[in-house]
Design an enzyme around this catalytic site. Structure first.
Site, mmCIF file in Angstrom:
data_model
loop_
_atom_site.group_PDB
_atom_site.id
_atom_site.type_symbol
_atom_site.label_atom_id
_atom_site.label_comp_id
_atom_site.label_asym_id
_atom_site.label_seq_id
_atom_site.Cartn_x
_atom_site.Cartn_y
_atom_site.Cartn_z
ATOM 1 N N GLU A 1 -52.711 -47.108 -3.897
ATOM 2 C CA GLU A 1 -54.166 -46.966 -4.631
ATOM 3 C C GLU A 1 -54.206 -45.288 -4.631
ATOM 4 O O GLU A 1 -53.833 -44.402 -3.826
ATOM 5 C CB GLU A 1 -55.306 -47.498 -3.758
ATOM 6 C CG GLU A 1 -55.403 -48.844 -3.831
ATOM 7 C CD GLU A 1 -56.477 -49.411 -3.000
ATOM 8 O OE1 GLU A 1 -56.896 -50.806 -3.478
ATOM 9 O OE2 GLU A 1 -57.032 -49.028 -2.276
ATOM 10 N N CYS B 1 -58.886 -47.159 10.624
ATOM 11 C CA CYS B 1 -58.580 -47.121 9.202
ATOM 12 C C CYS B 1 -57.890 -48.295 8.651
ATOM 13 O O CYS B 1 -57.027 -48.887 9.367
ATOM 14 C CB CYS B 1 -57.401 -45.884 9.154
ATOM 15 S SG CYS B 1 -56.843 -45.715 7.337
ATOM 16 N N CYS C 1 -57.313 -38.159 -5.143
ATOM 17 C CA CYS C 1 -56.891 -38.395 -3.865
ATOM 18 C C CYS C 1 -55.484 -39.345 -4.039
ATOM 19 O O CYS C 1 -55.444 -40.405 -4.515
ATOM 20 C CB CYS C 1 -58.072 -39.222 -3.083
ATOM 21 S SG CYS C 1 -57.630 -39.767 -1.624
ATOM 22 N N CYS D 1 -49.020 -47.363 6.460
ATOM 23 C CA CYS D 1 -49.011 -46.280 7.235
ATOM 24 C C CYS D 1 -48.656 -46.689 8.668
ATOM 25 O O CYS D 1 -48.988 -48.009 9.107
ATOM 26 C CB CYS D 1 -50.413 -45.650 7.246
ATOM 27 S SG CYS D 1 -50.322 -44.039 8.319
ATOM 28 N N CYS E 1 -53.873 -45.844 13.140
ATOM 29 C CA CYS E 1 -55.423 -45.322 13.700
ATOM 30 C C CYS E 1 -56.238 -46.523 13.736
ATOM 31 O O CYS E 1 -56.399 -47.420 12.888
ATOM 32 C CB CYS E 1 -55.870 -44.385 12.794
ATOM 33 S SG CYS E 1 -54.782 -42.780 12.826
ATOM 34 N N CYS F 1 -62.976 -43.073 1.795
ATOM 35 C CA CYS F 1 -62.004 -42.538 2.807
ATOM 36 C C CYS F 1 -61.698 -43.954 3.823
ATOM 37 O O CYS F 1 -62.395 -44.512 4.216
ATOM 38 C CB CYS F 1 -62.570 -41.621 3.727
ATOM 39 S SG CYS F 1 -63.172 -40.261 3.055
HETATM 40 N N1 SAH Z 1 -52.725 -39.959 7.376
HETATM 41 C C1 SAH Z 1 -53.534 -38.577 6.902
HETATM 42 C C2 SAH Z 1 -54.311 -38.832 5.409
HETATM 43 C C3 SAH Z 1 -55.180 -39.743 5.155
HETATM 44 S S1 SAH Z 1 -56.554 -39.049 5.031
HETATM 45 C C4 SAH Z 1 -54.682 -38.374 7.868
HETATM 46 O O1 SAH Z 1 -54.760 -38.784 9.014
HETATM 47 O O2 SAH Z 1 -55.369 -37.324 7.845
HETATM 48 C C5 SAH Z 1 -57.849 -39.866 5.162
HETATM 49 C C6 SAH Z 1 -59.208 -39.616 6.170
HETATM 50 O O3 SAH Z 1 -60.098 -40.434 6.048
HETATM 51 C C7 SAH Z 1 -58.625 -39.244 7.279
HETATM 52 O O4 SAH Z 1 -59.135 -38.243 7.878
HETATM 53 C C8 SAH Z 1 -58.893 -40.356 8.069
HETATM 54 O O5 SAH Z 1 -58.880 -40.246 9.388
HETATM 55 C C9 SAH Z 1 -60.160 -40.879 7.268
HETATM 56 N N2 SAH Z 1 -60.524 -42.447 7.473
HETATM 57 C C10 SAH Z 1 -59.600 -43.409 7.789
HETATM 58 N N3 SAH Z 1 -60.351 -44.478 8.027
HETATM 59 C C11 SAH Z 1 -61.564 -44.108 7.828
HETATM 60 C C12 SAH Z 1 -62.942 -44.999 7.585
HETATM 61 N N4 SAH Z 1 -62.784 -46.381 7.748
HETATM 62 N N5 SAH Z 1 -63.986 -44.481 7.374
HETATM 63 C C13 SAH Z 1 -64.106 -42.979 7.115
HETATM 64 N N6 SAH Z 1 -62.973 -42.283 7.326
HETATM 65 C C14 SAH Z 1 -61.871 -42.791 7.414
#
Ligand code: SAH
Length: 377
Positions: free
Chosen positions: A100, A127, A113, A120, A124, A348
């Site tokens: 996406e 996510c 974005c 991934c 985490c 995000c």
């Molecule tokens: N792997 C990289 C790039 C992903 S950026 C990183 O971790 O930075 C996407 C951003 O959204 C990251 O800061 C991630 O931690 C955050 N994110 C992930 N899941 C989310 C969620 N469910 N709600 C809000 N932010 C989230």
């Protein structure tokens, strides 16, 4: 040497090369390197993928290029537009996978974005991309191709009036885990003959792969964002398993080295606020203490975006407000990210695409959900 994606088998995808690689390729096929730059301008300024339309390229060279290479961006499976104008494209990859890409229009800028991996591997806990598991790294062509496809589909404006003014590597995947392809694609975003974006307008976001943060600062001039989400190791390890390998102190030291090398820049720390998990006054105090070590840096608060099967909830509005106020009162520059495109799951952490999971993580999560040890939202 550039990685060459050969598809169809005998042809080379020109989107896999940065400027240097493209010049080398032209030399290899017996052409003058400046021809590569002419073609590069057609590809990225005019969004042209048909050699026959490149009118200042001689007929014989056009025929030769058609024979040995092609300009192949990912295929659009779906283009969804949210009520706030946010776009989300589902782009088809091999073996039934899809990634996406999201476009967020704002009055003074348009941010794209971009994804770096199919799924991934970092896992985490909050996510949805992580919950999908991991399939593979994207090629350079598949990364820069997202910008190419979005620019083309957003409309016919001249290169100078382009609608994409910023690119953030904040889509699916951990960009530093796909280092070479991501750096090459970011060179194309920055290059004058590519998308021509200034360093402050190309941002890489990482979960904190410490040695690669140092490597990045040595190889390319872009902006850095770091996903922090917790200011103590115990909680951060629970949310982000990568913290076991690279705990907060090491991550902050890498950030200090980054700032030392690029004194005029700042780093943005992303902090997703989850109800009762990391949004309490004590968490704000820990974060303030940590930010004192990086006085020129900023915090970007992201209200948690729920997805099916998650155990977390978005923080209450007054807790979010209180958290931000505490940081601001302590002199920490703190922004609250407005949730965009949530009616199309483009916010995000909601990017899921279609991932043929090679880690069996998604099966495991489904099993735990069935057993009731993970709660549906
Ligand atoms: N792997 C990289 C790039 C992903 S950026 C990183 O971790 O930075 C996407 C951003 O959204 C990251 O800061 C991630 O931690 C955050 N994110 C992930 N899941 C989310 C969620 N469910 N709600 C809000 N932010 C989230």
């Amino acid at each position: 040497m550039n990685q060459v994606v050969v598809n169809p088998p005998e042809k080379v995808n020109l989107l896999d090369f940065d400027r240097r690689g493209l010049r080398d390729f032209f030399t290899q096929i017996g052409e003058k390197p400046y021809r590569a730059e002419q073609v590069m301008k057609w590809i990225y300024h005019d969004l042209e993928d048909n050699f026959e339309n490149m009118t200042d390229v001689g007929k014989a060279l056009r025929a030769k290029l058609t024979e040995v290479c092609y300009i192949g961006a990912p295929k659009t499976l779906l283009d969804k537009v949210a009520t706030d104008g946010t776009h989300k494209w589902l782009l088809g990859m091999d073996s039934g996978n899809a990634i996406e890409t999201v476009y967020i229009p704002e009055p003074t800028r348009g941010t794209l974005c971009v994804s770096s991996q199919i799924g991934c591997a970092l896992n985490c806990s909050f996510c949805s991309t992580g919950a999908q598991g991991f399939n593979r790294n994207l090629s350079t062509a598949e990364i820069i191709g997202q910008v190419w496809v979005a620019a083309k589909q957003l409309g016919n404006v001249t290169h100078q009036n382009r609608r994409i003014t910023n690119v953030v590597m904040m889509g699916m995947g951990e960009p530093l885990a796909n280092f070479d392809n991501v750096v090459r694609a970011m060179h194309l975003m920055r290059d004058d003959l590519g998308f021509g974006l200034a360093a402050k307008r190309v941002t890489l976001s990482t979960a904190g792969m410490v040695p690669l943060i140092d490597q990045l600062s040595a190889q390319i001039d872009v902006s850095l964002a770091v996903s922090l989400h917790a200011a103590n190791d115990e909680l951060r390890t629970e949310l982000m398993p990568i913290n076991k390998r690279y705990p907060i102190a090491e991550l902050l030291a890498a950030c200090q080295r980054w700032i030392a090398r690029k004194p005029r820049t700042s780093i943005t720390f992303e902090y997703t606020l989850m109800k009762g998990i990391n949004d309490q006054p004590e968490h704000a105090r820990q974060l303030i203490k940590l930010m004192r070590k990086l006085p020129t840096c900023k915090v970007n608060l992201i209200p948690f975006n729920p997805f099916p099967g998650t155990q977390y909830q978005r923080s209450d509005a007054n807790d979010i407000h209180d958290f931000q106020t505490r940081l601001l009162n302590a002199g920490v520059l703190t922004m609250l990210r407005r949730t965009r495109g949530d009616d199309i799951d483009a916010a995000c952490g909601q990017l899921a695409g279609q991932v043929t999971d090679r880690t069996r993580r998604s099966a495991d999560i489904r099993k735990r959900q069935d057993e009731g040890t993970l709660h549906a939202s």
